[in-house]
Design an enzyme around this catalytic site. Structure first.
Site, mmCIF file in Angstrom:
data_model
loop_
_atom_site.group_PDB
_atom_site.id
_atom_site.type_symbol
_atom_site.label_atom_id
_atom_site.label_comp_id
_atom_site.label_asym_id
_atom_site.label_seq_id
_atom_site.Cartn_x
_atom_site.Cartn_y
_atom_site.Cartn_z
ATOM 1 N N LYS A 1 0.840 -1.199 0.000
ATOM 2 C CA LYS A 1 0.000 0.000 0.000
ATOM 3 C C LYS A 1 0.875 1.249 0.000
ATOM 4 O O LYS A 1 1.955 1.233 0.578
ATOM 5 C CB LYS A 1 -0.861 0.043 1.285
ATOM 6 N N ARG B 1 -10.258 -11.500 2.572
ATOM 7 C CA ARG B 1 -11.191 -12.515 2.085
ATOM 8 C C ARG B 1 -10.559 -13.909 2.076
ATOM 9 O O ARG B 1 -11.256 -14.914 2.153
ATOM 10 C CB ARG B 1 -11.726 -12.117 0.700
#
Ligand code: BES
Ligand code: MN
Ligand code: ZN
Length: 458
Positions: A237, A311
């Site tokens: 990120k 996820r």
């Protein structure tokens, strides 16, 4: 956190009265005041306008009474927050408010301070629990919110997978629940995706499994995303995106807070809490873009983006949860930036095929001032995360409908549960609001408690 019990005192003792007066009742109220008090109101220019507060002096210059204009804002915590600006002392609500329990809760939630590294100066003004309000219920909600906030606010250096496990152990012990933990290499066989995401950190990944309550009662399983820090992995990120990522264990914090409410209320159900706890770190042995993982369920997953790690770990935990076909399966996760783009920081998104559950969530959310908003499990968007080499890709290329595709991805790992809902929460208040200091926040938790109580334990 200051103990909510010191902020909300047991009913049946006196306090400086707080009168909430609507603008239209002001004339009648003013008329029954002593002449000098009427003049005091006039010289202060006070006419019980919404959101204004006036302290009335008594003999010897003591504070005798507080008058507050009823708030027009829809936020049920606004009045309580206004009153929190009063000087230290003990106050009591006088006269009727439509939801005194929300006034009391707002008062407690606004009093929260994160004091792990710097002690708070004082508890501030305290409130005598208003008549007819169940103090234990208010304190239960305030304590659970405080737990969530504390866990989220604690920086990753002091809240890794190990410390998250310690918090889960403490909760389990306090309520005589069973707890089992699988860590490190032992995850490789049964929970390969939890292992893959967490293996690059020296702080070992783990799966925390708490169970509580009689085995023949209705079964509720809660799953919470416990990414103690999310660097994004090799798909790192940028600084702006990483700044708040200590809060990526917010889902885990939420399910611990909700479990605390359920156990302390003694709801008649069988509760299981699953927390995959990892750090999404960067190292030579990190999982990579293009890798293919085989999940617990057997579905293969191509890694389109190592930053779509939540996820992956949830999928393995959901697969385990689904194996014993619970009556209700809920997961909570700080899963996507897309949910924030769609609904902003105040409104958590949730997804379910169960219309009764969805309607109840919306209704109760408004009733307890903990709102949520439903987004669709739009099946055609399954095409957005197809893979050419595996059963699924963990990140769509298009970026379209990011919150929905994440929810649909999770949905593939749930088959046997009688009902399932996924909550994409922000777990953070960027700028203070009534009852919501800046920092970690519990969202949808009180609403879920009410819905669970009426659905499973009613
Ligand atoms: N933890 C983040 C999601 C997130 C980011 C929540 C900011 C709240 C605020 C999650 O692991 C993530 O990085 N998601 C990606 C998914 C994408 C790579 C498919 C996202 O939302 O950008
Ligand atoms: Mn991520
Ligand atoms: Zn994440």
């Amino acid at each position: 956190m200051a103990d909510p019990e010191t902020v909300l005192l047991a009913a049946g003792r006196g306090g400086i009265p707080i009168s909430v007066v609507k603008a239209r009742d002001w004339e009648a109220f003013r008329r029954q005041l002593a002449p000098d008090m009427r003049r005091w109101c006039e010289s202060n220019g006070f006419k019980s306008q919404p959101g204004r507060l006036l302290a009335l002096p008594g003999a010897q210059g003591l504070l005798r009474q507080v008058v507050v204009g009823d708030a027009e804002e829809p936020d049920a915590f606004a009045l309580a927050r206004l009153c929190r600006s009063l000087p230290e002392g003990i106050y009591a609500l006088s006269g009727g408010l439509s939801k005194p329990e929300l006034f009391a809760l707002g008062w407690c939630l606004d009093a929260y301070r994160y004091d792990r590294y710097r002690k708070a100066s004082s508890v501030g003004p305290r409130l005598v629990c208003p008549g007819g309000v169940d103090r234990a219920e208010v304190l239960r909600a305030a304590a659970a919110s405080g737990l969530v906030r504390d866990l989220v606010n604690t920086p990753a250096s002091d809240m890794g997978p190990d410390e998250l496990e310690t918090a889960a152990l403490a909760l389990a012990k306090a309520h005589k629940a069973k707890i089992a933990v699988i860590s490190g290499k032992a995850l490789e066989r049964g929970f390969p995706m939890i292992h893959a995401v967490g293996k690059a950190s020296p702080r070992l990944p783990r799966l925390i499994d708490i169970s509580w309550g009689p085995s023949r009662a209705p079964r509720l399983t809660l799953v919470g995303k416990g990414v103690c820090f999310d660097t994004g992995g090799l798909d790192i990120k940028p600084a702006s995106g990483m700044a708040l990522m200590k809060k990526d264990m917010g889902g885990a914090a939420h399910v611990l807070g909700l479990a605390q409410m359920i156990m302390s209320a003694g709801l008649k159900l069988r509760l299981r809490v699953l927390i995959p706890a990892v750090e999404n770190a960067i190292a030579g042995n990190a999982f990579r873009p293009g890798d293919v993982l085989t999940s617990r369920k057997g579905l293969t997953v191509e890694i389109g983006n190592t930053d779509a790690e939540g996820r992956l770990i949830l999928a393995d935990a959901l697969a385990l949860a689904d194996e014993d076909a619970p009556d209700l399966l809920i997961d909570m996760a700080t899963l996507t930036g897309a949910a924030r783009v769609a609904l902003g920081p105040d409104l958590p998104a949730f997804f379910t095929d169960d219309d009764w559950l969805a309607d109840e969530m919306l209704r109760q959310g408004l009733a307890v001032n903990d709102p949520v908003w439903r987004l669709p499990l739009w099946r055609p968007y399954g095409r957005l995360f197809e893979s050419s080499v595996a059963d699924l890709n963990n990140a769509g290329e298009s970026g379209f409908a990011g919150a929905i595709t994440a929810a649909l991805f999770l949905r593939r790992f749930v088959q046997k549960a009688k009902a399932y809902a996924h909550f994409d929460v922000f777990a953070w208040t960027p700028a203070a609001l009534p009852g919501r200091p800046r920092g970690g926040e519990a969202q949808a938790m009180r609403t879920l408690f009410e819905v669970i109580r009426s659905r499973l334990a009613g």
